[in-house]
Enzyme design. Structure first.
Site, short mmCIF file in Angstrom:
data_model
loop_
_atom_site.label_atom_id
_atom_site.label_comp_id
_atom_site.label_asym_id
_atom_site.label_seq_id
_atom_site.Cartn_x
_atom_site.Cartn_y
_atom_site.Cartn_z
N ASN A 57 6.37 -5.62 -8.91
CA ASN A 57 6.24 -6.24 -10.22
C ASN A 57 7.17 -5.51 -11.18
OD1 ASN A 57 5.42 -7.18 -12.72
ND2 ASN A 57 3.37 -6.29 -12.63
N LYS B 190 7.81 -6.15 -14.19
CA LYS B 190 7.31 -6.17 -15.57
C LYS B 190 8.43 -6.52 -16.56
CE LYS B 190 3.68 -3.02 -14.20
NZ LYS B 190 2.76 -1.96 -14.59
N HIS C 283 -3.23 -9.63 -14.56
CA HIS C 283 -2.72 -8.26 -14.53
C HIS C 283 -3.37 -7.47 -15.68
CE1 HIS C 283 -0.16 -4.77 -14.88
NE2 HIS C 283 0.10 -4.97 -13.60
N GLU D 94 -2.31 -5.46 -17.77
CA GLU D 94 -1.59 -5.46 -19.04
C GLU D 94 -1.82 -6.77 -19.80
OE1 GLU D 94 2.04 -4.29 -17.17
OE2 GLU D 94 1.04 -2.37 -16.76
N GLU E 134 -6.34 -2.92 -8.86
CA GLU E 134 -5.53 -2.00 -9.64
C GLU E 134 -6.39 -1.29 -10.68
OE1 GLU E 134 -1.13 -3.24 -9.65
OE2 GLU E 134 -2.12 -4.50 -11.13
N GLY F 171 0.83 3.03 -13.97
CA GLY F 171 1.91 3.63 -14.78
C GLY F 171 1.59 5.03 -15.27
N SER G 156 0.48 3.32 -9.53
CA SER G 156 1.28 4.50 -9.18
C SER G 156 1.50 4.66 -7.67
CB SER G 156 0.65 5.76 -9.79
OG SER G 156 0.61 5.64 -11.21
P1 PGA Z 1 2.66 1.08 -11.43
O1 PGA Z 1 2.21 -0.41 -11.80
O2 PGA Z 1 3.05 1.07 -9.96
O3 PGA Z 1 3.83 1.38 -12.32
O4 PGA Z 1 1.49 1.97 -11.67
C1 PGA Z 1 1.43 -1.16 -10.93
C2 PGA Z 1 1.15 -2.52 -11.52
O5 PGA Z 1 0.93 -2.61 -12.72
O6 PGA Z 1 1.15 -3.54 -10.80
#
Ligand code: PGA
Length: 250
Positions: A9, A11, A95, A97, A167, A173, A213
């Site tokens: 992803n 983003k 997601h 976010e 997640e 992140g 992560s």
């Molecule tokens: P990240 O994001 O690997 O940067 O932690 C994962 C995600 O949001 O799908």
């Protein structure tokens, strides 16, 4: 046996040319004998070009979000048909976010998921608890609410087009990964819930990715857990070699 599924992803990162460059590099470097299903999820504007670059390759292309209405006065939104037209085969919904930064509710997530399935696109439904929920012992309660809101009442056949992504919000992140035990425990719980909502065969064939992560050095161990069927990768998917290192771990 569930085939592992690793999706990157990207983003809100990278310009159109940067997305194209990364897609070309992945296409050229992905080993022919890769066992996992692999996909990338670029920003909307780069989607048509990335899909063009990856057409005929082993790498799928999806979108980061979608709107559930077909067309009309929904300024700023993108429909399922528009995604298909741009070359997407699937989209993420829910997601963290979108849930926690944009304020998307479970009800909106469900509408998006249904619209995607109806239009023949696949879905990655993201779920996960916040840190305060984990600390208050409410992880399973949150996962249960989100899973039920997303899936309850769908036809069993619809589940063939759905992948879940667990997640934990506190791991996205942040550089903090769930331990393999924490990931496996959550995945096992989610699979059990899906069995309760549908049946054993649906639950056994459903892929559940882990996200938060994931890096090349923890991917193999995470995906080695019996109920972890791949990864949804953010930061580490922005560089071809680090993403391919994760794919290798699947
Ligand atoms: P990240 O994001 O690997 O940067 O932690 C994962 C995600 O949001 O799908």
């Amino acid at each position: 046996m569930r085939k592992p599924y690793v999706a990157g992803n990207w983003k809100m990162n990278k310009t159109i040319p940067e997305c194209v460059t990364l897609a070309i590099e992945l296409r050229e470097k992905l080993p022919k004998d890769t066992k996992a299903a692999v996909a990338v999820i670029p920003q909307f504007l780069a989607l048509p070009k990335v899909a063009e670059v990856l057409r005929g390759s082993a790498i799928g292309v999806g979108a980061q979000d979608v709107y559930f209405e077909k067309n009309g006065a929904f300024t700023g939104e993108i429909s399922c048909e528009m995604l298909k037209d741009a070359g997407a085969a699937f989209a993420l919904v829910g997601h963290s976010e979108r849930r926690h930064v944009i304020g998307e509710t479970d009800a909106i997530v469900r509408k998006k998921l249904e619209a995607l399935l109806k239009s023949g696109l696949e879905v990655i439904l993201c779920i996960g608890e916040k840190l305060e929920e984990r600390e208050a012992g409410k992880t399973q309660e949150r996962l249960s609410i989100q899973t039920r809101a997303g899936l309850e009442g769908l036809a069993k056949a619809d589940l063939a087009g759905v992948t879940l992504a667990y997640e934990p919000v506190w791991a996205i992140g942040t550089g903090k990964t769930a331990s393999t035990a924490q990931a496996e425990e959550a995945h096992q719980f989610i699979r059990g819930l899906v069995e309760e909502l549908f049946d054993k065969s649906v639950a056994q064939s459903l892929r559940i990715q882990y996200g938060g992560s994931v890096k090349a050095d923890n991917a193999a161990e995470l995906m080695g857990q019996p109920n972890v069927d791949g990864a949804l990768v953010g930061g580490a998917s922005l560089v071809a070699d680090s993403f391919l290192g994760i794919v290798k771990g699947a």
